[in-house]
Design a protein around this motif. Structure first.
Motif, mmCIF file in Angstrom:
data_model
loop_
_atom_site.group_PDB
_atom_site.id
_atom_site.type_symbol
_atom_site.label_atom_id
_atom_site.label_comp_id
_atom_site.label_asym_id
_atom_site.label_seq_id
_atom_site.Cartn_x
_atom_site.Cartn_y
_atom_site.Cartn_z
ATOM 1 N N HIS A 610 0.847 -1.190 0.000
ATOM 2 C CA HIS A 610 0.000 0.000 0.000
ATOM 3 C C HIS A 610 0.888 1.248 0.000
ATOM 4 N N ARG A 611 0.483 2.253 -0.767
ATOM 5 C CA ARG A 611 1.283 3.464 -0.933
ATOM 6 C C ARG A 611 1.622 4.126 0.403
ATOM 7 N N ASP A 612 0.698 4.056 1.391
ATOM 8 C CA ASP A 612 0.919 4.725 2.672
ATOM 9 C C ASP A 612 2.060 4.097 3.469
ATOM 10 N N LEU A 613 2.501 2.883 3.086
ATOM 11 C CA LEU A 613 3.562 2.215 3.833
ATOM 12 C C LEU A 613 4.953 2.629 3.376
ATOM 13 N N LEU A 614 5.044 3.307 2.235
ATOM 14 C CA LEU A 614 6.357 3.753 1.769
ATOM 15 C C LEU A 614 6.981 4.712 2.779
ATOM 16 N N ARG A 615 8.280 4.571 2.989
ATOM 17 C CA ARG A 615 9.051 5.407 3.919
ATOM 18 C C ARG A 615 8.536 5.292 5.356
ATOM 19 N N THR A 616 8.030 4.100 5.710
ATOM 20 C CA THR A 616 7.637 3.808 7.091
ATOM 21 C C THR A 616 8.563 2.733 7.634
ATOM 22 N N PRO A 617 8.640 2.582 8.946
ATOM 23 C CA PRO A 617 9.490 1.525 9.512
ATOM 24 C C PRO A 617 9.121 0.131 8.987
ATOM 25 N N LEU A 618 7.833 -0.132 8.769
ATOM 26 C CA LEU A 618 7.426 -1.455 8.269
ATOM 27 C C LEU A 618 8.052 -1.724 6.899
ATOM 28 N N PHE A 619 7.982 -0.748 5.999
ATOM 29 C CA PHE A 619 8.552 -0.949 4.666
ATOM 30 C C PHE A 619 10.064 -1.151 4.749
ATOM 31 N N ASP A 620 10.721 -0.364 5.615
ATOM 32 C CA ASP A 620 12.174 -0.516 5.766
ATOM 33 C C ASP A 620 12.524 -1.907 6.295
ATOM 34 N N GLN A 621 11.731 -2.420 7.215
ATOM 35 C CA GLN A 621 11.992 -3.754 7.765
ATOM 36 C C GLN A 621 11.795 -4.833 6.694
ATOM 37 N N ILE A 622 10.799 -4.650 5.837
ATOM 38 C CA ILE A 622 10.578 -5.610 4.745
ATOM 39 C C ILE A 622 11.793 -5.650 3.820
ATOM 40 N N ILE A 623 12.292 -4.472 3.435
ATOM 41 C CA ILE A 623 13.451 -4.405 2.545
ATOM 42 C C ILE A 623 14.680 -5.022 3.214
ATOM 43 N N ASP A 624 14.890 -4.710 4.502
ATOM 44 C CA ASP A 624 16.039 -5.263 5.227
ATOM 45 C C ASP A 624 15.961 -6.789 5.295
ATOM 46 N N MET A 625 14.747 -7.305 5.550
ATOM 47 C CA MET A 625 14.582 -8.763 5.622
ATOM 48 C C MET A 625 14.896 -9.418 4.275
ATOM 49 N N LEU A 626 14.412 -8.853 3.191
ATOM 50 C CA LEU A 626 14.671 -9.420 1.868
ATOM 51 C C LEU A 626 16.158 -9.365 1.539
ATOM 52 N N ARG A 627 16.821 -8.279 1.937
ATOM 53 C CA ARG A 627 18.257 -8.169 1.699
ATOM 54 C C ARG A 627 19.006 -9.230 2.515
ATOM 55 N N THR A 628 18.595 -9.419 3.760
ATOM 56 C CA THR A 628 19.245 -10.429 4.619
ATOM 57 C C THR A 628 19.066 -11.836 4.049
ATOM 58 N N GLU A 629 17.911 -12.088 3.427
ATOM 59 C CA GLU A 629 17.641 -13.405 2.853
ATOM 60 C C GLU A 629 18.192 -13.546 1.428
ATOM 61 N N HIS A 630 18.926 -12.523 0.970
ATOM 62 C CA HIS A 630 19.570 -12.547 -0.355
ATOM 63 C C HIS A 630 18.546 -12.644 -1.483
ATOM 64 N N VAL A 631 17.424 -11.951 -1.279
ATOM 65 C CA VAL A 631 16.397 -11.916 -2.315
ATOM 66 C C VAL A 631 16.669 -10.730 -3.240
ATOM 67 N N LYS A 632 16.787 -10.989 -4.531
ATOM 68 C CA LYS A 632 16.981 -9.929 -5.510
ATOM 69 C C LYS A 632 15.635 -9.275 -5.794
ATOM 70 N N VAL A 633 15.580 -7.942 -5.654
ATOM 71 C CA VAL A 633 14.332 -7.211 -5.790
ATOM 72 C C VAL A 633 14.298 -6.475 -7.129
ATOM 73 N N HIS A 634 13.148 -6.578 -7.811
ATOM 74 C CA HIS A 634 12.889 -5.824 -9.034
ATOM 75 C C HIS A 634 11.756 -4.854 -8.743
ATOM 76 N N ALA A 635 11.834 -3.682 -9.315
ATOM 77 C CA ALA A 635 10.829 -2.649 -9.051
ATOM 78 C C ALA A 635 9.776 -2.631 -10.136
ATOM 79 N N GLY A 636 8.510 -2.588 -9.699
ATOM 80 C CA GLY A 636 7.433 -2.372 -10.640
ATOM 81 C C GLY A 636 7.448 -0.932 -11.132
ATOM 82 N N PRO A 637 6.767 -0.612 -12.211
ATOM 83 C CA PRO A 637 6.802 0.748 -12.785
ATOM 84 C C PRO A 637 6.402 1.832 -11.786
ATOM 85 N N LYS A 638 5.342 1.586 -11.024
ATOM 86 C CA LYS A 638 4.858 2.600 -10.092
ATOM 87 C C LYS A 638 5.811 2.768 -8.915
#
Length: 789
Positions: A610-638
């Motif tokens: 959800h757009r409201d979660l961007l730049r929130t601690p929850l979104f940062d934790q999601i990104i950190d978790m994916l990085r820790t698990e060595h998940v390669k992230v691709h960005a959607g257009p939006k």
């Protein structure tokens, strides 16, 4: 041909008169080449035909024989131009792929008959108009046309047609006319052989026909001396193929191939493969509508060529749906027509296996539920009792797979078995055994249609299932147990990477089935059958269930044009994190959905935030978790538009990564998430993470996927986890079963009506009865039993 002779004549600088040669236009080729008889090297040593269809891909020199029924129109007057055009296109395609092609053709008589009839009609109409003074035609009778005259009139036109068609593809052709005498005279045979080799060396397609204008009758008893006589184009093609050491002879006719009895008769079966010792089992029918050779002549010629080291396939060259690719299909080793082989397999053919499975499956379906449950329990016991034997076979498969390096890490993980996996399998099978008590013969509905006329709808097996699976030997006991519980016959086709493991697991399944005499109900296809060929057994197989990569499933769905396929081609699963989601639940669910088993079809591939979660601690934790698990992230257009420096933008939002990769996209609302999933998802499994119950319920109701979850990992989409014991696969189809398919998905229904002589006329306006349609209490009905009121 004349232009080619002039070119070669000038190249050689010869002043010889070619008129003394029996092959006038090709005299210069023969003299210029001077190739010794039978000395041209081939890609493989000649003398032994191919043993299996798959080996036909290795054929380098191919003779294509076009029968009269293929070349001529249905009215036997004129040529089938459409068929000829598609055949020419296939020959050119194969020739351009580096193979040497020769054509033995019929059609001169039919083409000449058309020309002569036209000339006679034109002549008669002119005479009649002059005689009557009127340009009005009356009924005119045509004289019987002599075949040799028709051949003489039609041969030049036939060759001109071929030349025009091949010229469209910038391919040169050459005409050669032969008679039986040209093969009996050693000098002429050497000349013919030398000429053909030189033409093939120059990538020219020779077109050969009997010289029907002068052809003498076949010499008596010549076949008995071990030399086939040129009676027709079948024997010509066989003789030519052996003389030229061809790898393959394709004989096209107006029948699908060789049947064990005349085509069209009851119980006539098309023989996929024919062996020399099987002649006694064949009953031949009448000859074709045109031509002088029948199927018996074709078989005789084919066996003669086979003995000479040339493989043979007899197939249909007239069927409108297959004419355009019949030759290329045969050369690619596909199951088309009848393949002649000298090597008879030790075991049954796949067709015989299917018949055996169907017969035993019907007996299996008639067993009492307790008996089918016993079989499954015994199989569960064998998985643990014989685990050392199973794991040893699996170790051999694993070592071979690692040494060859052909399997990805994910595929290797699927291939591997362990004691814990076998224990889990055993537990799942016992769950299936319990559920099998209430499967076949279960009454779904009972209705009293009228007095003493009762109708029931009961569950019954589908019939013969074909399960095709890759690198998943644990799939074999699972689907075997489900087939046993549902009373279905089963045909299994596993990947060769698990051949040893599959073999021992299949032996255990048959050992369990043997306690009630239905060992043959489960068959393992161990021959060289291609998956595409299995998908063509529409008269023998009722349902195909693929278990493997999305590419395998798509290939099967394309190949199985007449057989239903249960499964999904892709597992593009989404997790949507709502703005009212719990931090702990979101992190935990996303990690499990993506990282627990990324190669699984129920793993998350796209994370919607959800757009409201961007730049929130929850979104940062999601990104950190994916990085820790060595998940390669691709960005959607939006999502990319919100970032100054973003990950690589996705090429497609419909990507199934099957690895530690995923796409992140931003949505403005729950409704937009639903719309996104409907547009880009595969209707497999989709998840919402939120603490708002109303939002969750709207998501669950609106989303049209096979599995929809609230605050739970997508990895729960599994038959074992759903309590089904096991699954044959996960279906995203819109009819029949959806989601993880267990026992219920392998059953269909039939209607049973019990009466006392009532007829439909009894319920008409003049009849004495009226319909009642009263629902009755449902009671269990077993095979052979009556219900009680």
């Amino acid at each position: 041909p004349c232009q080619m002779w002039l070119w070669l004549h000038q190249l050689k600088g010869s002043t010889e008169n070619p008129s003394s040669s029996p092959f006038l236009t090709l005299h210069a080729v023969r003299q210029w080449s001077n190739v010794p008889f039978f000395t041209v090297p081939l890609a493989r040593a000649h003398g032994k035909s191919f043993a299996h269809r798959s080996e036909l891909r290795q054929a380098k020199r191919i003779v294509v024989k076009l029968g009269s029924a293929v070349v001529t129109r249905g009215d036997e007057c004129g040529l089938a131009l459409g068929r000829l055009a598609s055949i020419v296109e296939q020959v050119v395609l194969i020739n351009r792929n580096g193979r040497e092609m020769m054509i033995v053709t019929s059609g001169a008589v039919a083409f000449g008959k058309q020309r002569l009839r036209h000339e006679i009609l034109l002549s008669q109409s002119v005479r009649q108009a002059l005689h009557s003074g009127q340009n009005q035609l009356k009924d005119m009778s045509l004289p019987v046309l002599e075949a040799r005259a028709c051949a003489a009139a039609g041969q030049s036109g036939l060759m001109a047609l071929y030349e025009a068609m091949f010229t469209q593809y910038s391919t040169c052709t050459a005409q050669i006319l032969v008679t039986n005498l040209d093969f009996h005279d050693d000098q002429k045979r050497r000349n013919l052989n030398s000429t053909l080799h030189e033409l093939l060396r120059m990538n020219i397609v020779p077109i050969i026909n009997t010289n029907d204008a002068v052809v003498p009758p076949p010499e008596p008893n010549s076949d008995l001396q071990g030399v086939i006589s040129i009676k027709d184009n079948d024997s010509l093609a066989a003789r030519l193929a052996v003389e030229m050491r061809a790898d393959l002879l394709i004989a096209l006719s107006d029948v699908e191939g060789l049947y064990d009895s005349p085509p069209g008769s009851d119980d006539a079966k098309l023989l996929d493969t024919f062996y020399p010792g099987d002649q006694h089992s064949i009953t031949y029918g009448t000859k074709s509508r045109v031509g002088i050779g029948g199927m018996e002549a074709k078989v005789k010629a084919a066996l003669w060529a086979l003995q000479g080291g040339t493989s043979v396939v007899i197939a249909n060259g007239t069927h409108p749906k297959v004419t355009g690719h019949v030759i290329t299909d045969i050369v690619e080793g596909k199951k088309v027509g009848t393949f002649f082989s000298e090597v008879k397999p030790a075991g049954p053919t796949v067709e015989q296996q299917t018949e055996m499975a169907r017969s035993a499956g019907r007996t299996l379906a008639s067993l009492e539920p307790e008996q089918r449950s016993d079989i499954i329990c015994i199989l569960a016991d064998l998985l643990t009792e014989r685990k050392d034997e199973i794991l040893s076979a699996n170790k051999n498969d694993m070592e071979h797979a690692v040494s060859t390096g052909r399997l990805s890490p994910a595929m290797l993980k699927r291939l591997s078995l362990s004691s814990s996996k076998l224990n889990s399998l055993s537990i799942g099978l016992r769950q299936i055994a319990v559920s099998s008590q209430d499967s076949v013969g279960r009454v779904l509905r009972r209705t009293r249609v009228a007095n003493k006329l009762e109708l029931e709808q009961i569950t019954v097996p589908i019939g013969v299932l074909l399960v095709i699976f890759e690198s998943r030997p644990d799939c074999l006991p699972q689907v075997s147990a489900l087939a046993i519980a549902s009373g279905n016959a089963l045909l299994l086709k596993g990947g060769k990477e698990a051949a040893n493991t599959n073999r021992i697991l299949h032996e255990l399944a048959q050992e369990a089935l043997s306690i009630h005499g239905v060992k043959d109900a489960i068959q393992l296809v161990s021959t060289r059958e291609e998956v595409e060929d299995l998908c063509r057994l529409e008269k023998m197989i009722d349902l195909i269930i693929p278990r493997g990569s999305s590419q395998l499933v798509r290939d099967i769905q394309r190949a199985a044009k007449s057989i239903p396929v249960l499964g999904h081609s892709e597992g593009i699963c989404h997790v949507y994190v709502d703005h009212e989601a719990s931090v702990d639940k979101a992190i935990k669910i996303i990690r499990d959905s993506k990282c627990d088993y990324p190669a699984a079809c129920n793993a998350m591939e796209t994370l919607l935030v959800h757009r409201d979660l961007l730049r929130t601690p929850l979104f940062d934790q999601i990104i950190d978790m994916l990085r820790t698990e060595h998940v390669k992230v691709h960005a959607g257009p939006k999502f990319a538009s919100y970032l100054t420096f973003s990950p690589s933008e996705v090429k497609s939002l419909r990507t199934e990564y099957g690895d530690l990769e995923c796409c992140i996209e931003v949505v403005d609302s729950m409704q937009e998430a639903v719309d996104h999933i409907h547009k880009y998802g595969s209707s497999h499994t989709d998840v919402i993470v939120t603490e708002n119950e109303d939002t969750a319920e709207q998501f669950l109701q609106q989303l049209d996927s096979a599995c929809v979850f609230w605050n739970a990992s997508s990895r729960f989409a599994d038959g074992y986890r759903f309590g089904l014991g096991a699954e044959v696969g996960i279906s995203t189809a819109r009819i029949h079963a959806r989601g993880p398919v267990g026992l219920e998905g392998l059953l269909t229904t039939k209607w049973v009506l019990r009466g006392e002589g009532q007829t439909a006329a009894d319920f008409s306006e003049q009849g004495s009865m009226t319909y009642l349609h009263e629902n009755l209490p449902v009671a269990q009905v077993l095979p052979g039993h009556r219900t009680t009121s």
